[in-house]
Write a protein that holds these residues in place. Structure first.
Motif, PDB file in Angstrom:
ATOM      1  N   ILE A 248       0.732  -1.156  -0.051  1.00 34.79           N
ATOM      2  CA  ILE A 248       0.060   0.019  -0.042  1.00 34.79           C
ATOM      3  C   ILE A 248       0.878   1.269   0.033  1.00 34.79           C
ATOM      4  N   ASP A 249       0.757   2.096  -1.058  1.00 31.72           N
ATOM      5  CA  ASP A 249       1.193   3.386  -0.913  1.00 31.72           C
ATOM      6  C   ASP A 249       0.465   4.468  -0.352  1.00 31.72           C
ATOM      7  N   PRO A 250       1.017   5.167   0.561  1.00 32.43           N
ATOM      8  CA  PRO A 250       0.216   6.121   1.407  1.00 32.43           C
ATOM      9  C   PRO A 250      -0.514   7.164   0.506  1.00 32.43           C
ATOM     10  N   ALA A 251       0.488   7.423  -0.744  1.00 33.16           N
ATOM     11  CA  ALA A 251      -0.067   8.517  -1.583  1.00 33.16           C
ATOM     12  C   ALA A 251      -1.532   8.268  -2.179  1.00 33.16           C
ATOM     13  N   TRP A 252      -1.783   6.847  -2.383  1.00 29.82           N
ATOM     14  CA  TRP A 252      -2.965   6.236  -2.824  1.00 29.82           C
ATOM     15  C   TRP A 252      -4.082   6.759  -1.954  1.00 29.82           C
ATOM     16  N   LEU A 253      -3.991   7.141  -0.629  1.00 26.55           N
ATOM     17  CA  LEU A 253      -5.117   7.311   0.511  1.00 26.55           C
ATOM     18  C   LEU A 253      -5.213   8.663   0.820  1.00 26.55           C
ATOM     19  N   GLU A 254      -4.276   9.626   0.083  1.00 30.94           N
ATOM     20  CA  GLU A 254      -4.508  11.109   0.454  1.00 30.94           C
ATOM     21  C   GLU A 254      -5.965  11.765  -0.048  1.00 30.94           C
ATOM     22  N   GLY A 255      -6.619  12.049   0.895  1.00 31.17           N
ATOM     23  CA  GLY A 255      -7.989  12.577   0.737  1.00 31.17           C
ATOM     24  C   GLY A 255      -8.986  11.556   0.543  1.00 31.17           C
ATOM     25  N   VAL A 256      -8.697  10.351   0.650  1.00 27.85           N
ATOM     26  CA  VAL A 256      -9.667   9.172   0.517  1.00 27.85           C
ATOM     27  C   VAL A 256     -10.585   9.077   1.989  1.00 27.85           C
ATOM     28  N   GLU A 257     -11.760   9.039   1.849  1.00 28.41           N
ATOM     29  CA  GLU A 257     -12.537   8.887   2.895  1.00 28.41           C
ATOM     30  C   GLU A 257     -13.158   7.498   3.086  1.00 28.41           C
TER      31      GLU A 257
END
Length: 321
Positions: A248-257
């Motif tokens: 899992i790349d933390p960048a994928w989850l930026e702004g994800v709710e």
């Protein structure tokens, strides 16, 4: 963050049976055990068994004469079975019964003089095994465009079969085109695409639009897992196919709710739980199970192991919830 946890997900009955078969073979015969191709297409599962003395082979001639060999869930061709007999191997057939169903259909149509149009992916273990049942009578079809290029001896004597792990929508597009070109085409009495593949795709289709991102647990060479990621993308929700939490790349989850989490039919629940733990720890995620269908299918162990099963009680960490 909210996590929608899709159900059904993960191991299907065929994968459960194959893994339990390999566990029982290890307990009954001891290492080394050889498996023709990967037992299932999952890196975590394969590594688990390699660490316990299992060797995965792409060439059956690499199995020492007289050794114990297990056929994977994807099935094998008659040529491989004959090679196993010639090498005096103790062969254990862990082919998924739903794959065996397709093999038997291929044999039936070939004996009746049909040209078999097999819908599937070139090079996939299951496709190689099915085509091996009737190589001279079978043509592979990978897309609707392939249908227009087909040349058959008798257009009134054709039948289609499908790989069990295909995208339902993709397969239907090809089937529709086949029916247009060959109005008399014969079809299997029941869809060859397995119940688990269909159910996992249905869950993603219904849930993906409620999420900002989809994480699919499964390996890159897992056809059914790849289809889940593709389906989410087609629904408008970005998706990533990952082997485990470490991918899992933390960048994928930026702004994800909201994240949808699911798993292909060859991915163990262990990797799902590790992914959920990471999302809870790093993002204070709450997990909401979303049950679209319930599954209660189970398959018996291969006949070569049933006597051993009565003597040896085996449970696998891979098949625990």
């Amino acid at each position: 963050m909210k996590v929608l946890l899709a159900s059904p997900r993960g191991f299907c009955a065929g994968v459960n049976m194959a893994i339990e078969s390999l566990e029982l073979a290890l307990a009954s015969f001891g290492a080394p055990i050889y498996v023709y191709h990967e037992i299932v297409h999952n890196r975590y599962v394969v590594s688990h068994f390699k660490d316990r003395g299992v060797t995965f082979l792409d060439d059956i001639e690499d199995a020492p004469e007289g050794s114990t060999l297990l056929f994977s869930a994807h099935g094998v061709s008659p040529l491989i079975r004959e090679a196993a007999r010639r090498r005096n191997l103790t062969a254990i057939d862990a082919t998924c019964p739903l794959v065996t169903k397709v093999h038997l259909e291929a044999i039936k149509y070939a004996k009746a003089g049909y040209t078999i149009l097999l819908i599937g992916h070139e090079g996939h273990d299951e496709v190689i095994g099915t085509m091996g049942e009737a190589p001279e009578a079978t043509l592979l079809v990978e897309s609707p465009e392939d249908v227009d290029r087909l040349k058959v001896a008798d257009e009134k004597k054709v039948a289609y079969l499908t790989q069990t792990t295909l995208s339902v929508d993709d397969a239907n597009r090809i089937i529709d085109r086949l029916k247009q070109r060959f109005p008399h085409i014969a079809a299997p009495p029941k869809s060859d695409i397995c119940y688990a593949t269909s159910n996992r795709q249905e869950a993603v289709a219904k849930l993906a639009t409620q999420a900002d991102l989809t994480l699919v647990l499964g390996s890159q060479n897992s056809s059914n897992s790849a289809r889940l990621a593709e389906l989410s993308t087609e629904c408008g929700t970005p998706a990533h196919l990952i082997d485990g939490a470490g991918d899992i790349d933390p960048a994928w989850l930026e702004g994800v709710e909201t994240v949808l989490v699911t798993a292909g039919a060859s991915a163990p629940e262990t990797v799902v739980n590790e992914c959920l733990d990471l999302l809870r720890d790093r993002y204070n995620a709450t997990v909401e199970p979303q049950v679209i269908r319930t599954e209660s299918v189970s398959f018996p162990l291969p006949r070569e192991l049933r006597g051993h099963a009565a003597e040896t009680e085996v449970t696998s960490v891979l098949t625990r919830s």
